[in-house]
Design a protein around this motif. Structure first.
Motif, PDB file in Angstrom:
ATOM      1  N   MET A  22       4.585  19.629   0.219  1.00  0.00           N
ATOM      2  CA  MET A  22       5.565  19.134  -0.743  1.00  0.00           C
ATOM      3  C   MET A  22       6.973  19.590  -0.388  1.00  0.00           C
ATOM      4  O   MET A  22       7.944  19.056  -0.894  1.00  0.00           O
ATOM      5  N   THR A  23       7.087  20.545   0.526  1.00  0.00           N
ATOM      6  CA  THR A  23       8.405  21.003   0.969  1.00  0.00           C
ATOM      7  C   THR A  23       8.868  20.314   2.251  1.00  0.00           C
ATOM      8  O   THR A  23       9.956  20.594   2.735  1.00  0.00           O
ATOM      9  N   ASP A  24       8.050  19.404   2.798  1.00  0.00           N
ATOM     10  CA  ASP A  24       8.447  18.642   3.987  1.00  0.00           C
ATOM     11  C   ASP A  24       9.446  17.557   3.595  1.00  0.00           C
ATOM     12  O   ASP A  24       9.326  16.934   2.539  1.00  0.00           O
TER      13      ASP A  24
ATOM     14  N   VAL B 252       7.455  19.731  19.989  1.00  0.00           N
ATOM     15  CA  VAL B 252       6.560  20.058  18.888  1.00  0.00           C
ATOM     16  C   VAL B 252       7.270  21.025  17.952  1.00  0.00           C
ATOM     17  O   VAL B 252       7.744  22.066  18.372  1.00  0.00           O
ATOM     18  N   TYR B 253       7.354  20.666  16.692  1.00  0.00           N
ATOM     19  CA  TYR B 253       8.020  21.532  15.725  1.00  0.00           C
ATOM     20  C   TYR B 253       7.467  21.243  14.342  1.00  0.00           C
ATOM     21  O   TYR B 253       6.647  20.361  14.151  1.00  0.00           O
ATOM     22  N   GLY B 254       7.924  22.004  13.405  1.00  0.00           N
ATOM     23  CA  GLY B 254       7.659  21.776  12.002  1.00  0.00           C
ATOM     24  C   GLY B 254       6.222  21.474  11.631  1.00  0.00           C
ATOM     25  O   GLY B 254       5.320  22.249  11.942  1.00  0.00           O
ATOM     26  N   PRO B 255       6.020  20.353  10.959  1.00  0.00           N
ATOM     27  CA  PRO B 255       4.681  20.018  10.473  1.00  0.00           C
ATOM     28  C   PRO B 255       3.634  19.896  11.578  1.00  0.00           C
ATOM     29  O   PRO B 255       2.476  20.249  11.371  1.00  0.00           O
ATOM     30  N   TRP B 256       4.022  19.442  12.752  1.00  0.00           N
ATOM     31  CA  TRP B 256       3.058  19.340  13.848  1.00  0.00           C
ATOM     32  C   TRP B 256       2.647  20.734  14.320  1.00  0.00           C
ATOM     33  O   TRP B 256       1.479  20.980  14.583  1.00  0.00           O
ATOM     34  N   ALA B 257       3.595  21.634  14.414  1.00  0.00           N
ATOM     35  CA  ALA B 257       3.270  23.006  14.780  1.00  0.00           C
ATOM     36  C   ALA B 257       2.381  23.631  13.707  1.00  0.00           C
ATOM     37  O   ALA B 257       1.411  24.323  14.023  1.00  0.00           O
ATOM     38  N   ARG B 258       2.690  23.374  12.455  1.00  0.00           N
ATOM     39  CA  ARG B 258       1.871  23.886  11.355  1.00  0.00           C
ATOM     40  C   ARG B 258       0.442  23.360  11.469  1.00  0.00           C
ATOM     41  O   ARG B 258      -0.518  24.112  11.316  1.00  0.00           O
TER      42      ARG B 258
ATOM     43  N   LEU C 249      11.013  13.787   4.631  1.00  0.00           N
ATOM     44  CA  LEU C 249      10.477  12.612   5.323  1.00  0.00           C
ATOM     45  C   LEU C 249      10.937  12.534   6.777  1.00  0.00           C
ATOM     46  O   LEU C 249      10.113  12.271   7.660  1.00  0.00           O
ATOM     47  N   PRO C 250      12.213  12.764   7.090  1.00  0.00           N
ATOM     48  CA  PRO C 250      12.603  12.737   8.501  1.00  0.00           C
ATOM     49  C   PRO C 250      11.869  13.801   9.324  1.00  0.00           C
ATOM     50  O   PRO C 250      11.523  13.575  10.474  1.00  0.00           O
ATOM     51  N   MET C 251      11.589  14.969   8.724  1.00  0.00           N
ATOM     52  CA  MET C 251      10.907  16.041   9.433  1.00  0.00           C
ATOM     53  C   MET C 251       9.499  15.623   9.855  1.00  0.00           C
ATOM     54  O   MET C 251       9.009  16.051  10.890  1.00  0.00           O
ATOM     55  N   VAL C 252       8.850  14.794   9.059  1.00  0.00           N
ATOM     56  CA  VAL C 252       7.483  14.381   9.387  1.00  0.00           C
ATOM     57  C   VAL C 252       7.446  13.061  10.146  1.00  0.00           C
ATOM     58  O   VAL C 252       6.389  12.473  10.339  1.00  0.00           O
ATOM     59  N   GLY C 253       8.603  12.580  10.577  1.00  0.00           N
ATOM     60  CA  GLY C 253       8.637  11.414  11.449  1.00  0.00           C
ATOM     61  C   GLY C 253       8.907  10.084  10.782  1.00  0.00           C
ATOM     62  O   GLY C 253       8.702   9.036  11.390  1.00  0.00           O
TER      63      GLY C 253
END
Length: 188
Positions: A128-130, A43-49, A132-136
């Protein structure tokens, strides 16, 4: 002045989640809440957020999540190490590239693109700062996004171009070039 913040019930609920080992929070002098999240697993990034935003009772635009290796605690007492938590918050404020905040769409182009991306991915919120690879977004999702952009807006971009954008804001500028607000055939 920076200060450590007790998240109360939200902190307890976050610690109960299997994906989270520990959590702490600090508030910056400008009022931004930095939630320090010690995660477990992938779990990291946008999912943690999303996990944090689902629990904290704050203006979501004023919350940043910092994924840390370990929430600093005093070895002897197990209490939070306030000075170390504040130092992490200060570093996060100086280096926002390592912080996961919810930056909402600023233009119609960004809004439309983010809605399309959320339709294609199993996420609830998109900043808007995510990237595409970071969000899967994998190659299949990028191919679907490319096809959807062509069908909906007549914009033809290959999946590699979509992948290379640093973030959604940059992608919206590349995809629409400011033209969406001028088009009469696009419904809002």
């Amino acid at each position: 002045m920076w200060q450590v913040v007790d998240l109360g019930g939200a902190g307890h609920r976050l610690r109960e989640r299997a994906e989270i080992n520990d959590v702490a929070a600090v508030r910056s002098p400008d009022g931004r809440l930095y939630v320090l999240l010690e995660r477990q697993g992938l779990v990291y990034g946008p999912w943690a957020r999303d996990l944090v935003l689902d629990e904290v009772d704050e203006d979501h635009a004023n919350v940043s999540v910092v994924v840390v290796g370990t929430v600093p605690r005093c070895a002897r007492t197990g209490a939070l190490d306030d000075a170390a938590c504040i130092a992490i918050g200060e570093q996060a404020a100086e280096n926002p590239g390592r912080v996961f905040s919810l930056d909402p769409p600023a233009t119609e182009e960004e809004r439309v693109l983010s809605e399309l991306i959320v339709e294609l991915l199993p996420i609830r919120r998109l900043s808007m700062t995510d990237s595409l690879p970071m969000v899967g977004a994998d190659s299949l999702v990028l191919a679907e996004l490319s096809a959807a952009l062509t069908v909906r807006f007549g914009v033809s971009l290959n999946a590699m171009t979509l992948f290379e954008a640093d973030n959604v804001r940059e992608l919206a500028a590349a995809v629409f070039g400011g033209a969406l607000n001028k088009r009469d055939d696009v419904a809002g």
